[in-house]
Design a protein around this motif. Structure first.
Motif, short mmCIF file in Angstrom:
data_model
loop_
_atom_site.label_atom_id
_atom_site.label_comp_id
_atom_site.label_asym_id
_atom_site.label_seq_id
_atom_site.Cartn_x
_atom_site.Cartn_y
_atom_site.Cartn_z
N ILE A 29 26.94 -8.44 18.20
CA ILE A 29 26.85 -8.81 16.78
C ILE A 29 27.62 -10.11 16.56
O ILE A 29 28.84 -10.16 16.76
CB ILE A 29 27.41 -7.69 15.88
CG1 ILE A 29 26.60 -6.41 16.05
CG2 ILE A 29 27.41 -8.13 14.42
CD1 ILE A 29 27.17 -5.22 15.31
N GLY A 30 26.92 -11.15 16.19
CA GLY A 30 27.55 -12.45 15.98
C GLY A 30 28.38 -12.49 14.70
O GLY A 30 28.10 -11.77 13.74
N LYS A 31 29.39 -13.35 14.69
CA LYS A 31 30.26 -13.46 13.51
C LYS A 31 29.47 -13.92 12.29
O LYS A 31 29.64 -13.39 11.20
CB LYS A 31 31.42 -14.41 13.81
CG LYS A 31 32.47 -14.43 12.71
CD LYS A 31 33.71 -15.21 13.13
CE LYS A 31 34.77 -15.15 12.03
NZ LYS A 31 36.01 -15.87 12.42
N SER A 32 28.59 -14.90 12.45
CA SER A 32 27.79 -15.37 11.32
C SER A 32 26.79 -14.31 10.87
O SER A 32 26.46 -14.22 9.68
CB SER A 32 27.07 -16.67 11.68
OG SER A 32 26.16 -16.47 12.74
N GLN A 33 26.32 -13.50 11.83
CA GLN A 33 25.38 -12.44 11.48
C GLN A 33 26.04 -11.40 10.59
O GLN A 33 25.50 -11.01 9.55
CB GLN A 33 24.84 -11.79 12.76
CG GLN A 33 23.76 -10.74 12.51
CD GLN A 33 23.20 -10.23 13.83
OE1 GLN A 33 23.93 -10.02 14.80
NE2 GLN A 33 21.90 -10.02 13.89
N LEU A 34 27.23 -10.93 10.99
CA LEU A 34 27.94 -9.95 10.18
C LEU A 34 28.31 -10.54 8.83
O LEU A 34 28.18 -9.86 7.79
CB LEU A 34 29.19 -9.47 10.91
CG LEU A 34 30.03 -8.41 10.20
CD1 LEU A 34 29.21 -7.15 9.93
CD2 LEU A 34 31.29 -8.07 10.99
N ALA A 35 28.76 -11.79 8.81
CA ALA A 35 29.10 -12.43 7.53
C ALA A 35 27.89 -12.53 6.62
O ALA A 35 27.99 -12.33 5.40
CB ALA A 35 29.68 -13.83 7.80
N GLY A 36 26.72 -12.82 7.18
CA GLY A 36 25.51 -12.88 6.38
C GLY A 36 25.14 -11.53 5.79
O GLY A 36 24.73 -11.43 4.63
#
Length: 305
Positions: A29-36
């Motif tokens: 799970i990418g950091k930008s993915q979770l933030a999105g």
């Protein structure tokens, strides 16, 4: 790397359930993915991923710039590698709140990891403050936006020094009370909305001023949300005095009306074993139903994005 997991709405208004597929791990799970996901939904339930307490700690570190804590909670492990803390605040129901939202040390993210889901009741609750804001009457919005709220409370010597030890590298060294207090003040980092005094018994008393309607979420900046700790718990601490900025207490009729709106948007997480919940702590409040199943085991972590 960002994965392509299965997702579904948690409720019609807020929340996202992310279902781990065979072979998928939390590390994918990418950091930008979770933030999105957090920007769009407010909170995320990660379900079906293999995980243990050290793995949960690794996930928190991977998505955080720095780690915070509740100084009154017990760490799962003191070796410096595991940052999870046990959720152990008695068995009574707990009102909606942002974690540490009645203090100047208010983290961006609140994390939960459930290793033993309750068989009955005992659910963590979540409430999207953005939905609450949209549901407030124009008169209530005007009243809340007119003045900040102020939380005032005293914190015992052991608790505030414990926070300083974990929040400041220098604070981990042995130091006299005055030096520890100076380090505490330094952690405010110029926050002009907080005053802290050192008392004769080495406790501290702070007053923290903040809006009850926030627009500072790092995941959905500018989106207004009724996100605060007006109804929050005080299990390990002195109950704070909560007033408007002019010193007047919040009217009981206002509190009751706000509680009624919040309850319309409050839902249970619906815990399953090994679920992880990630909450935008400047938008979504959380609480707890009364614990009926004492086998329920949940760990918590706090961090900044």
């Amino acid at each position: 790397m960002e994965n392509h997991v299965q997702t579904a709405a948690h409720t019609r208004q807020a929340g996202l359930v992310v279902q781990g597929e065979a072979g998928e791990t939390l590390a994918s799970i990418g950091k930008s993915q979770l933030a999105g996901w957090l920007g769009a939904h407010g909170y995320v339930v990660l379900r079906g991923f293999p995980c243990d307490v050290p793995g949960f700690s690794d996930l928190v570190r991977a998505h955080s710039s720095r780690i915070s804590l509740d100084p009154a909670r017990q760490f799962h492990d003191q070796d410096g590698k595991v940052l999870a803390q046990k959720v152990d605040a008695g068995s009574d129901a707990i009102g909606l709140h942002c974690e540490n939202g009645n203090s100047p040390f208010w983290p961006d993210l609140c994390w939960f990891f459930c290793t033993q889901a309750p068989a009955v009741g005992s659910q963590t609750t979540v409430c999207d403050g953005a939905a609450v804001y949209r549901d407030l009457s124009p008169q209530m919005r005007t009243a809340l936006l007119a003045q900040d709220v102020v939380y005032t409370r005293s914190v015992g010597e052991a608790l505030w020094k414990n926070y300083v030890r974990h929040a400041s590298d220098a604070g981990k060294e042995a130091a006299d009370t005055r030096t520890c207090f100076e380090r505490l003040l330094a952690l405010l980092d110029g926050n002009v909305n907080t005053q802290i005094e050192l008392n004769a018994d080495h406790s501290v008393t702070y007053s923290f001023r903040t809006p009850s309607i926030l627009t500072r979420s790092p995941f959905s900046p500018g989106r207004p949300a009724f996100a605060n700790s007006i109804f929050g718990p005080s299990f390990n601490y002195e109950r704070p005095r909560i007033t408007f900025a002019d010193g007047t207490p919040l009217p009981e009729a206002m509190r009751a009306a706000l509680d009624a709106v919040c309850q319309r948007h409050t839902v249970d997480v619906g815990w399953r074993d090994n679920d992880i919940v990630v909450i935008d702590n400047a938008r979504v409040m959380h609480g707890r139903r009364r614990i009926e199943d004492t086998r329920r085991t949940i760990f918590n972590a706090l961090s900044y994005y």
